[in-house]
Design a protein around this motif. Sequence first.
Motif, short mmCIF file in Angstrom:
data_model
loop_
_atom_site.label_atom_id
_atom_site.label_comp_id
_atom_site.label_asym_id
_atom_site.label_seq_id
_atom_site.Cartn_x
_atom_site.Cartn_y
_atom_site.Cartn_z
N LEU A 60 7.41 9.18 -0.47
CA LEU A 60 6.46 8.09 -0.67
C LEU A 60 6.77 6.96 0.30
O LEU A 60 7.93 6.66 0.57
CB LEU A 60 6.51 7.57 -2.10
CG LEU A 60 6.30 8.60 -3.21
CD1 LEU A 60 6.30 7.89 -4.57
CD2 LEU A 60 5.03 9.38 -3.01
N SER A 61 5.71 6.31 0.77
CA SER A 61 5.85 5.15 1.64
C SER A 61 5.13 3.97 1.03
O SER A 61 4.11 4.14 0.35
CB SER A 61 5.26 5.44 3.02
OG SER A 61 5.93 6.48 3.67
N CYS A 62 5.64 2.79 1.30
CA CYS A 62 5.00 1.55 0.86
C CYS A 62 4.96 0.60 2.04
O CYS A 62 6.01 0.10 2.46
CB CYS A 62 5.77 0.94 -0.30
SG CYS A 62 5.10 -0.65 -0.84
N THR A 81 0.33 5.52 -6.37
CA THR A 81 0.00 6.82 -5.79
C THR A 81 0.41 7.91 -6.78
O THR A 81 1.49 7.85 -7.37
CB THR A 81 0.67 7.01 -4.42
OG1 THR A 81 0.22 8.24 -3.83
CG2 THR A 81 2.20 7.04 -4.51
N VAL A 127 0.84 -1.19 0.00
CA VAL A 127 0.00 0.00 0.00
C VAL A 127 0.88 1.24 0.00
O VAL A 127 1.59 1.51 0.97
CB VAL A 127 -0.94 0.02 1.21
CG1 VAL A 127 -1.81 1.27 1.18
CG2 VAL A 127 -1.81 -1.24 1.24
N GLU A 128 0.80 2.00 -1.10
CA GLU A 128 1.58 3.23 -1.21
C GLU A 128 0.82 4.41 -0.62
O GLU A 128 -0.41 4.43 -0.62
CB GLU A 128 1.89 3.55 -2.68
CG GLU A 128 2.66 2.49 -3.43
CD GLU A 128 1.77 1.59 -4.25
OE1 GLU A 128 2.24 1.02 -5.25
OE2 GLU A 128 0.58 1.43 -3.89
N SER A 129 1.57 5.38 -0.17
CA SER A 129 1.00 6.64 0.31
C SER A 129 2.04 7.74 0.15
O SER A 129 3.21 7.45 -0.09
CB SER A 129 0.55 6.53 1.76
OG SER A 129 1.64 6.23 2.60
N GLY A 130 1.58 8.97 0.28
CA GLY A 130 2.51 10.10 0.25
C GLY A 130 2.51 10.90 -1.03
O GLY A 130 3.21 11.92 -1.13
N GLY A 144 0.97 13.34 -4.13
CA GLY A 144 0.23 14.59 -4.08
C GLY A 144 0.71 15.57 -5.12
O GLY A 144 1.45 15.21 -6.04
#
Length: 111
Positions: free
Chosen positions: A20-22, A105, A5-8, A10
């Motif tokens: 970015l985080s995974c 993301t 799950v990626e995030s960060g 924008g």
Amino acid sequence: QVQLVESGGGLVQPGGSLRLSCAASGINFSWNGMAWYRQAPGKERELVARISRIGITNYADSVKGRFTISRDNVKNIGLLQMNSLKPEDTAVYYCSSGEYWGQGTQVTVSS
């Protein structure tokens, strides 16, 4: 069941930074290594950076000196620090480990 799950992602102005985080479950980055890919509209998916199980890193020429890949073995999280971002870095960024992929993301670099 493996999940990445990626995030960060924008919207950021040129010259800005994002991280970015995974987050991984069901797979261990310290055993399998991990990588970040990206796909811009109308282009093929390309490798951005990868880190091997023993910590060796590789980068696409286009991001060398600006992006840094790392991982947190305790939290089993992969990271991509992106500095000095350019409009051409705009893409969907994907985390990958072995045969598994995250959902991506969006990163948009624009003024």
